[in-house]
Design an enzyme around this catalytic site. Structure first.
Site: not given
Ligand code: LCV
Length: 270
Positions: A75, A119, A149
């Site tokens: 999400h 999600g 959730y």
């Molecule tokens: C917005 C993002 C996101 C993102 N949203 O790249 O299951 S529930 O209940 O939790 C449900 C509500 C749900 O689905 O919630 C979301 C759950 N997802 C996560 O917790 C994953 C969050 N993201 C990460 O942990 C990392 O981004 C991963 C491991 C996926 C990838 O890491 P990596 O180092 O390759 P970055 O973190 O640098 O992300 C690149 C850009 O994408 C944005 C993040 O903020 C960053 O933006 P900026 O360059 O502007 O900082 N991004 C990543 N995931 N879910 N934005």
């Protein structure tokens, strides 16, 4: 006289849809945001699915671009309400996308390369068949955000996985690696990355040679029967009251803020 300003390039499409040998493919295409499931991306996905339905496409593959470390980051956290509102309500774009997959009159086959978060795991579980390669991994992450959730999401998990495995995924938010995902039954097939595209396309093409009405009705029967978990009104209200306490908690606000501030959350249980 100065040269005319070059026209600003049109933004890349959020999804890329195509049809090959009768099999539709929808590829998530917002790599910069790790294919975070924003309303814009999900609306484009729902539209692409509706277009395939209008064209009577008999099987659909849902994928991301090849070679990505992240299939989808789940999400779009930036679009989650900041408290005092159900973050996964019935009208949420993610919930609409799940329903679109589950009601599509033909198999939607998830082809997974890279990590699937939150999600996006629910999105993948809503697909009919899941094919992953050795880089595929799956995490469900409300415990990282302090988010409650929703009941349909838990039922999607209960219909697919044993309770102890669901609890481990929700309580740890740790990605389940490909081998375990295959052994646990998340994956129908674990296929080497060099073969997964041909394998999935061939599976889709095989299905398109079968009777589409029979397949569409079996899929809908299984959906109705698996969704048929009557919940007494009082039970539902109790669940919603528990969920409200979570999404109105300081922990939920802390989980969201910690993500934006790129730091580990400090949860206090209130
Ligand atoms: C917005 C993002 C996101 C993102 N949203 O790249 O299951 S529930 O209940 O939790 C449900 C509500 C749900 O689905 O919630 C979301 C759950 N997802 C996560 O917790 C994953 C969050 N993201 C990460 O942990 C990392 O981004 C991963 C491991 C996926 C990838 O890491 P990596 O180092 O390759 P970055 O973190 O640098 O992300 C690149 C850009 O994408 C944005 C993040 O903020 C960053 O933006 P900026 O360059 O502007 O900082 N991004 C990543 N995931 N879910 N934005």
């Amino acid at each position: 006289m100065s040269a005319p300003a070059s026209p600003t390039p049109a933004p890349a499409p959020m999804v890329i849809a195509s049809v090959t040998n009768g099999v539709g493919t929808i590829s998530l295409n917002n790599v910069a945001r790790r294919n975070a499931l924003s309303a814009a991306l999900l609306d484009a996905f729902i539209d692409a699915l509706a277009d395939f339905k209008a064209k009577s496409v008999r099987a659909v593959i849902l994928r991301a671009a090849p070679g990505l470390k992240v299939w989808s980051a789940g999400h779009d956290i930036k679009e989650l309400p900041r408290g005092h509102e159900d973050p996964l309500g019935y009208g949420d774009p993610l919930e609409r996308a799940l329903r679109a997959i589950r009601s599509y009159p033909g198999p939607v086959i998830a082809m997974i390369q890279g990590s699937v978060w939150g999600g996006a795991f629910d999105l993948v579980l809503s697909c009919d068949i899941i094919i992953g390669d050795e880089t595929s991994e799956f995490a469900i992450t409300p415990a990282n955000l302090g988010l409650p959730y929703n009941t349909t999401g838990l039922l999607h998990c209960l219909n697919r996985l044993p309770l102890n495995l669901i609890k481990e995924m929700f309580f740890t938010a740790t990605p389940v690696k490909a081998d375990d995902a295959a052994r646990w039954g998340i994956l129908n097939h674990l296929v080497p990355s060099a073969q997964i595209e041909a394998y999935t396309q061939s599976l889709g093409e095989h299905i398109t040679t079968k009777a589409p009405l029979a397949i569409a009705v079996v899929k809908e029967q299984l959906r109705v029967l698996s969704d048929l978990q009557p919940v007494a009104a009082q039970v539902f209200e109790h669940i919603e009251d528990m969920r409200r306490q979570v999404y109105e908690s300081a922990d939920y606000e802390e989980g969201i803020n910690a993500f934006f501030e790129k730091r580990k959350p400090q949860f206090k249980g209130v």
